[in-house]
Design an enzyme around this catalytic site. Sequence first.
Site, PDB file in Angstrom:
ATOM      1  N   TYR A 115       0.848  -1.190   0.000  1.00 48.96           N
ATOM      2  CA  TYR A 115       0.000   0.000   0.000  1.00 48.96           C
ATOM      3  C   TYR A 115       0.890   1.250   0.000  1.00 48.96           C
ATOM      4  O   TYR A 115       1.900   1.296   0.718  1.00 48.96           O
ATOM      5  CB  TYR A 115      -0.887  -0.047   1.252  1.00 48.96           C
ATOM      6  CG  TYR A 115      -1.754   1.161   1.427  1.00 48.96           C
ATOM      7  CD1 TYR A 115      -2.848   1.377   0.602  1.00 48.96           C
ATOM      8  CD2 TYR A 115      -1.485   2.093   2.412  1.00 48.96           C
ATOM      9  CE1 TYR A 115      -3.649   2.490   0.762  1.00 48.96           C
ATOM     10  CE2 TYR A 115      -2.286   3.216   2.588  1.00 48.96           C
ATOM     11  CZ  TYR A 115      -3.353   3.408   1.756  1.00 48.96           C
ATOM     12  OH  TYR A 115      -4.139   4.507   1.916  1.00 48.96           O
ATOM     13  N   LYS A 215     -12.096   0.698   5.551  1.00 52.52           N
ATOM     14  CA  LYS A 215     -12.508  -0.080   4.383  1.00 52.52           C
ATOM     15  C   LYS A 215     -13.665  -1.016   4.753  1.00 52.52           C
ATOM     16  O   LYS A 215     -14.704  -0.550   5.145  1.00 52.52           O
ATOM     17  CB  LYS A 215     -11.298  -0.842   3.840  1.00 52.52           C
ATOM     18  CG  LYS A 215     -10.012   0.014   3.735  1.00 52.52           C
ATOM     19  CD  LYS A 215     -10.057   1.076   2.654  1.00 52.52           C
ATOM     20  CE  LYS A 215      -8.910   2.063   2.758  1.00 52.52           C
ATOM     21  NZ  LYS A 215      -7.583   1.499   2.633  1.00 52.52           N
TER      22      LYS A 215
END
Length: 407
Positions: A115, A215
């Site tokens: 990420y 998320k």
Amino acid sequence: MTDILPSSPAASMTSFRRYRFATEVVTIDNSDDPHNASSIPIYQTATFKQKGANASGEYDYSRSGNPTRTHVENHLAKLMGAERALVVTSGMGALDVITRLVRAGEEIIAGDDLYGGTNRLLSFLAQSQNIKTHHIDTTKSDSILPYLSAERTRLVLLESPTNPLIKISDIPTISRYVHERCPNALVVVDNTMMSPYLQRPLELGADISYHSGTKYLSGHHDLMAGVIGAKTAAIGDALYYVINATGCGLNPFDSWLLLRGVKTLAVRMDKQQASSIRIAHYLELLGFKVHYPGLKSHPQYQLHHSMASGPGAVLSFETGDVDISERIVEATRLWSISVSFGCVNSLISMPCRMSHASIPAHIRAERALPEDLIRLCVGIEDVEDLLEDLERALDIAGALLPLPVKQ
Ligand SMILES: *Cc1c(COP(=O)(O)O)cnc(C)c1O
């Protein structure tokens, strides 16, 4: 305030999973509520009055502990199979807390397709704290061996699947290598892409698992949170110490919102995943190179399904042409152009222009991150609408020609 207490009140794990995940996720233990409230109340308070000068109650100050936060932590510990879970202000905040266990001169080993924000934090640690990270291809477990050092290795940081290239790492094998050779090292897995519904790294050998609660766990893009699960009480205490010392524990309102959101994790993920499987097959049939562990063509299909109970709801595909990709992304109506994923709404993005733009172009090239890559994060809309909208966008962008020969 509570500097010396090793753990926050009532925050250690007491409930174990008894039912299947989809049942446990909506079953929240609220047996300590004085009024039998069905929904956990929001304790929107900074301080708690004490019974006397020497008689401290369960809670004294919300930085150190708050009942709403404790409830979401206990619930998430149960879902993650963790001895203890802790919630902080963002996913990056979670990684910050974890990396504070590393001292100057010690080393981190991490994947090479991480990420973007994780890369930024690791670079910062290298520059300012003398904490070096070795980036390796964790899809090949043996590639870690030359970097493991019993004296220096402190953290081994994995993502599986990676985002956006959807590469898989063998969590059990790497954990075994690390634990055999480096007794002081901790295996840490960023499990954001899967959520604890589909994959539980602590059951696969990891010591710490963390999520961006922004998320799938919250599911609605209306809060930011980070969730850390510790395999042992000692690791949990060390992480709690950092959270209390730095003051990054999640506030009561967002703790409540996270607890509310997580209840629908299983139904959301079931729907998002079923739609993703259809969309991945559709794109593959059109001849695009699709990255998704729900496709038999994924090179690590078997490995992924040995660790996780499903492929999730994030996929990416290559069109072979950056301009075409840009036109597709801009022609969709239902798919919003947005970073992030895990929301009930479907999102489309070009990682090299958006979420991964902070990685310098030469490193993106080194890591084989295609500039034309499109990432799809599938929501809970009707899949027929999603497919129609995508097909319209592909058509407008000129990506439907030439069609591969079908029988
Ligand atoms: C979003 C994300 C993070 C960072 O979480 P924030 O809540 O945005 O700070 C970390 N890892 C992965 C895989 C993510 O998708």
